[in-house]
Design a protein around this motif. Structure first.
Motif, PDB file in Angstrom:
ATOM      1  N   ALA A  55       0.824  -1.208   0.000  1.00 21.73           N
ATOM      2  CA  ALA A  55       0.000   0.000   0.000  1.00 21.73           C
ATOM      3  C   ALA A  55       0.860   1.262   0.000  1.00 21.73           C
ATOM      4  O   ALA A  55       0.558   2.239  -0.691  1.00 21.73           O
ATOM      5  CB  ALA A  55      -0.927  -0.009   1.216  1.00 21.73           C
ATOM      6  N   ALA A  56       1.949   1.249   0.772  1.00 22.69           N
ATOM      7  CA  ALA A  56       2.804   2.431   0.890  1.00 22.69           C
ATOM      8  C   ALA A  56       3.547   2.740  -0.403  1.00 22.69           C
ATOM      9  O   ALA A  56       3.828   3.911  -0.699  1.00 22.69           O
ATOM     10  CB  ALA A  56       3.801   2.239   2.028  1.00 22.69           C
ATOM     11  N   ARG A  57       3.860   1.709  -1.199  1.00 25.84           N
ATOM     12  CA  ARG A  57       4.702   1.892  -2.378  1.00 25.84           C
ATOM     13  C   ARG A  57       3.952   1.735  -3.697  1.00 25.84           C
ATOM     14  O   ARG A  57       4.550   1.853  -4.767  1.00 25.84           O
ATOM     15  CB  ARG A  57       5.862   0.887  -2.318  1.00 25.84           C
ATOM     16  CG  ARG A  57       6.670   0.977  -1.049  1.00 25.84           C
ATOM     17  CD  ARG A  57       7.606  -0.187  -0.846  1.00 25.84           C
ATOM     18  NE  ARG A  57       8.772  -0.114  -1.696  1.00 25.84           N
ATOM     19  CZ  ARG A  57       9.859   0.599  -1.436  1.00 25.84           C
ATOM     20  NH1 ARG A  57       9.926   1.318  -0.338  1.00 25.84           N
ATOM     21  NH2 ARG A  57      10.884   0.605  -2.256  1.00 25.84           N
TER      22      ARG A  57
ATOM     23  N   ALA B   3       6.503   1.314  11.061  1.00 20.73           N
ATOM     24  CA  ALA B   3       7.103   2.654  11.042  1.00 20.73           C
ATOM     25  C   ALA B   3       8.250   2.717  10.036  1.00 20.73           C
ATOM     26  O   ALA B   3       8.397   3.698   9.303  1.00 20.73           O
ATOM     27  CB  ALA B   3       7.593   3.020  12.442  1.00 20.73           C
ATOM     28  N   TYR B   4       9.078   1.672  10.000  1.00 17.48           N
ATOM     29  CA  TYR B   4      10.178   1.647   9.025  1.00 17.48           C
ATOM     30  C   TYR B   4       9.645   1.762   7.602  1.00 17.48           C
ATOM     31  O   TYR B   4      10.133   2.567   6.800  1.00 17.48           O
ATOM     32  CB  TYR B   4      10.983   0.357   9.183  1.00 17.48           C
ATOM     33  CG  TYR B   4      12.045   0.185   8.118  1.00 17.48           C
ATOM     34  CD1 TYR B   4      13.229   0.902   8.180  1.00 17.48           C
ATOM     35  CD2 TYR B   4      11.843  -0.670   7.033  1.00 17.48           C
ATOM     36  CE1 TYR B   4      14.201   0.772   7.194  1.00 17.48           C
ATOM     37  CE2 TYR B   4      12.804  -0.813   6.049  1.00 17.48           C
ATOM     38  CZ  TYR B   4      13.977  -0.086   6.129  1.00 17.48           C
ATOM     39  OH  TYR B   4      14.927  -0.219   5.139  1.00 17.48           O
ATOM     40  N   ILE B   5       8.642   0.970   7.286  1.00 15.94           N
ATOM     41  CA  ILE B   5       8.075   0.974   5.933  1.00 15.94           C
ATOM     42  C   ILE B   5       7.547   2.356   5.568  1.00 15.94           C
ATOM     43  O   ILE B   5       7.800   2.875   4.472  1.00 15.94           O
ATOM     44  CB  ILE B   5       6.956  -0.073   5.827  1.00 15.94           C
ATOM     45  CG1 ILE B   5       7.522  -1.480   5.983  1.00 15.94           C
ATOM     46  CG2 ILE B   5       6.213   0.059   4.498  1.00 15.94           C
ATOM     47  CD1 ILE B   5       6.470  -2.553   6.145  1.00 15.94           C
ATOM     48  N   LEU B   6       6.829   2.972   6.486  1.00 17.50           N
ATOM     49  CA  LEU B   6       6.175   4.244   6.193  1.00 17.50           C
ATOM     50  C   LEU B   6       7.169   5.392   6.111  1.00 17.50           C
ATOM     51  O   LEU B   6       7.015   6.293   5.279  1.00 17.50           O
ATOM     52  CB  LEU B   6       5.120   4.536   7.256  1.00 17.50           C
ATOM     53  CG  LEU B   6       3.974   3.518   7.356  1.00 17.50           C
ATOM     54  CD1 LEU B   6       2.998   3.921   8.451  1.00 17.50           C
ATOM     55  CD2 LEU B   6       3.249   3.380   6.014  1.00 17.50           C
TER      56      LEU B   6
ATOM     57  N   LEU C 118       1.281   6.560  13.119  1.00 12.32           N
ATOM     58  CA  LEU C 118       1.523   5.794  11.891  1.00 12.32           C
ATOM     59  C   LEU C 118       0.580   6.218  10.779  1.00 12.32           C
ATOM     60  O   LEU C 118       0.970   6.255   9.601  1.00 12.32           O
ATOM     61  CB  LEU C 118       1.380   4.298  12.178  1.00 12.32           C
ATOM     62  CG  LEU C 118       2.420   3.720  13.158  1.00 12.32           C
ATOM     63  CD1 LEU C 118       2.151   2.245  13.402  1.00 12.32           C
ATOM     64  CD2 LEU C 118       3.834   3.928  12.641  1.00 12.32           C
ATOM     65  N   LEU C 119      -0.648   6.557  11.120  1.00 14.95           N
ATOM     66  CA  LEU C 119      -1.590   7.025  10.096  1.00 14.95           C
ATOM     67  C   LEU C 119      -1.137   8.354   9.511  1.00 14.95           C
ATOM     68  O   LEU C 119      -1.193   8.554   8.294  1.00 14.95           O
ATOM     69  CB  LEU C 119      -2.987   7.152  10.709  1.00 14.95           C
ATOM     70  CG  LEU C 119      -4.091   7.643   9.746  1.00 14.95           C
ATOM     71  CD1 LEU C 119      -4.235   6.686   8.564  1.00 14.95           C
ATOM     72  CD2 LEU C 119      -5.410   7.796  10.485  1.00 14.95           C
ATOM     73  N   VAL C 120      -0.681   9.255  10.368  1.00 19.66           N
ATOM     74  CA  VAL C 120      -0.191  10.550   9.880  1.00 19.66           C
ATOM     75  C   VAL C 120       1.018  10.362   8.972  1.00 19.66           C
ATOM     76  O   VAL C 120       1.122  10.990   7.899  1.00 19.66           O
ATOM     77  CB  VAL C 120       0.157  11.469  11.072  1.00 19.66           C
ATOM     78  CG1 VAL C 120       0.928  12.707  10.594  1.00 19.66           C
ATOM     79  CG2 VAL C 120      -1.107  11.889  11.798  1.00 19.66           C
ATOM     80  N   VAL C 121       1.931   9.492   9.372  1.00 20.94           N
ATOM     81  CA  VAL C 121       3.124   9.240   8.551  1.00 20.94           C
ATOM     82  C   VAL C 121       2.722   8.595   7.221  1.00 20.94           C
ATOM     83  O   VAL C 121       3.268   8.934   6.163  1.00 20.94           O
ATOM     84  CB  VAL C 121       4.127   8.355   9.306  1.00 20.94           C
ATOM     85  CG1 VAL C 121       5.305   7.989   8.418  1.00 20.94           C
ATOM     86  CG2 VAL C 121       4.620   9.069  10.553  1.00 20.94           C
ATOM     87  N   ALA C 122       1.761   7.684   7.270  1.00 25.48           N
ATOM     88  CA  ALA C 122       1.301   7.039   6.037  1.00 25.48           C
ATOM     89  C   ALA C 122       0.691   8.051   5.077  1.00 25.48           C
ATOM     90  O   ALA C 122       1.008   8.054   3.871  1.00 25.48           O
ATOM     91  CB  ALA C 122       0.284   5.949   6.367  1.00 25.48           C
TER      92      ALA C 122
END
Length: 479
Positions: A22-24, A118-121, A341-345
């Protein structure tokens, strides 16, 4: 028992995989995610046609990075684009998984999965959304860290030697990991001294650690010496960087400030987590190594200028691991950690959309490639996307494929060739197609003017196409 123990691990792996996809997802299939990756893919492709990095294609990156890209480049274009991006995805998931397992080991299980997420995001915020070098080698570095902890726990030398062997491989992907590697080696030597109290054993172990960590670089150097290209290898890998001119101080400060701003939340959580759990009665002694590693990663980044955002990616390994201590606390687990994590995403997706608007996407690149065409004659990308060489299958007229190596003021006197003389030589060879972006910050005006003057003599402008927030010009030679 086996099933009940493995089910949470499988669930965690699935969660990390889905988050990473989802992140990438916005980057998948995009051939112009980052200029660095375009060049790495070009070099990997050129290697399949017999080219040697540093000799036929010039750059400072070590050979291991190009070998990584040569694997997906074997699929050709555009399948190889998907290949390297899926390879990067697998590396990201593996690294996030290792971060979570490390957090488990250090007693922070309740925050371990959140640390991996967190690392992924954070990768999306720091330029790691594609295939930058740390995206691949971070998995090896955390593997080395795990082996160091194993060496300490088992009071054995073999895991330490294996750890430094992994560091040695990392050095052939990115030399800037050298400082972290030195700190890892010193930690192992300290553990050896505490075990043996023998100067002889310490010297012998230290020599072995140095030998295994330098072995991959020695092998690469030996291969180039064997083909008579030792001078090319030496200059590109170790000497040219000292000849590069510094960027203006305001630009350096802005880059560093951006990196600090992005990293400060996760590093703050890491520091707080270490401080608040340091003196806990059941605290594993291994947490001391994590604190040292975090310090080493930060200092290692500060030592190597210029400070582009993706240079901060190695800090995420110890920072996210230590942040698990805070992310798993009762006060954080239910509300604060998910909110963060939602904010970072969301921030990461905004960054990806902004970068796509700035750099362009597959449709714009396809239109530009069609304008360049696959006809006979060589291509000269004076400034613009080096992926055009791969997409159009046109030949290049110079080993200096990265446009900045010839046009940027920072590279004057640092590439082993006179920039103006090389540009003049390329233009005398009459490339069939020349591609130019608008003037950019740091470009030498004289170089841009020289090429524009050549375009007025025997070339015609055949296309002006958008590529992100720029308009790219395509010139073709008049028969």
């Amino acid at each position: 028992m086996i099933r009940s123990a493995s089910t949470p691990m499988v669930r965690r792996l699935l969660v990390l995989f889905l988050v990473a996809v989802a992140a990438r997802a916005l980057t998948f299939g995009n051939p112009v995610v980052h200029v660095d990756e375009e060049f790495y893919f070009f070099t990997g492709t050129a290697m399949h046609h017999g080219a040697w990095p540093f000799v036929d294609v010039w750059d400072r990156k070590p050979i291991g990075l190009f070998l990584l890209y040569a694997l997906p480049a074997a699929l050709g274009y555009p399948a190889g684009i998907w290949g390297y991006q899926l390879f990067a995805l697998a590396s990201v998931v593996a690294t996030a998984w290792a971060i979570a397992r490390m957090a488990d080991r250090l007693g922070w299980t309740t925050g371990a999965t959140a640390a991996g997420i967190a690392y992924i995001l954070w990768l999306d915020l720091l330029g790691g959304q594609g295939g930058q070098a740390p995206v691949f080698y971070n998995a090896l570095m955390i593997g080395a860290a795990w082996l160091i902890l194993e060496s300490d726990r088992r009071r054995a030398r073999a895991p330490g030697l294996a750890a430094m062997a992994l560091v040695g491989i990392v050095l052939q992907i990115k030399y800037s990991a050298v400082f972290e590697g030195m700190v890892f080696g010193l930690w192992l030597l300290g553990a050896e001294w505490r075990r043996s109290r023998s100067p002889g054993a310490l010297v012998g172990y230290g020599a072995a650690l140095v030998a295994v960590s330098l072995a991959p670089t020695a092998i690469a150097a030996g291969v180039y010496a064997a083909i008579g290209q030792w001078d090319a290898f030496l200059y590109a890998n170790f000497l040219s960087i000292f000849h590069r001119n510094p960027d203006p101080l305001p630009e350096l400060a802005a880059n560093l400030g951006q990196m600090v701003l992005i990293l400060s939340p996760i590093v703050t959580l890491a520091v707080l987590g270490l401080q608040r759990t340091w003196r806990a009665p059941d605290a594993p002694a291994e947490r001391g190594f994590l604190a040292v590693w975090l310090d080493a990663a930060i200092v290692g980044v500060l030592l190597f200028r210029p400070w582009f955002d993706h240079y901060g990616l190695p800090i995420l390994l110890p920072a996210c691991t230590a942040a698990a201590a805070m992310l798993g606390r009762a006060a954080w687990r239910r509300r604060l950690a998910p909110a963060l994590l939602l904010v970072v995403a969301l921030g990461g997706q905004i960054v990806l959309l902004a970068l796509r608007h700035e750099r362009g996407g597959p449709a714009e690149f396809a239109a530009l490639s069609a304008a360049v065409g696959r006809g006979p004659g060589c291509l000269y990308v004076y400034s613009g996307s080096t992926m055009l060489y791969v997409a159009t299958r046109r030949c290049a007229l110079s080993r200096y494929i990265v446009p900045a190596h010839l046009s940027r003021a920072r590279e004057a006197g640092a590439t082993g060739v006179d920039q103006d003389a090389e540009i003049a030589r390329i233009l005398r060879a009459r490339p069939a197609v020349v591609v130019m972006r608008p003037p950019y910050n740091g470009e030498r005006p004289a170089a841009h003017a020289r090429v524009m003057a050549a375009m007025a003599d025997g070339y015609r402008l055949t296309a002006k196409l958008p590529m992100g927030n720029e308009t790219i010009r395509v010139y073709k030679s008049i028969p």
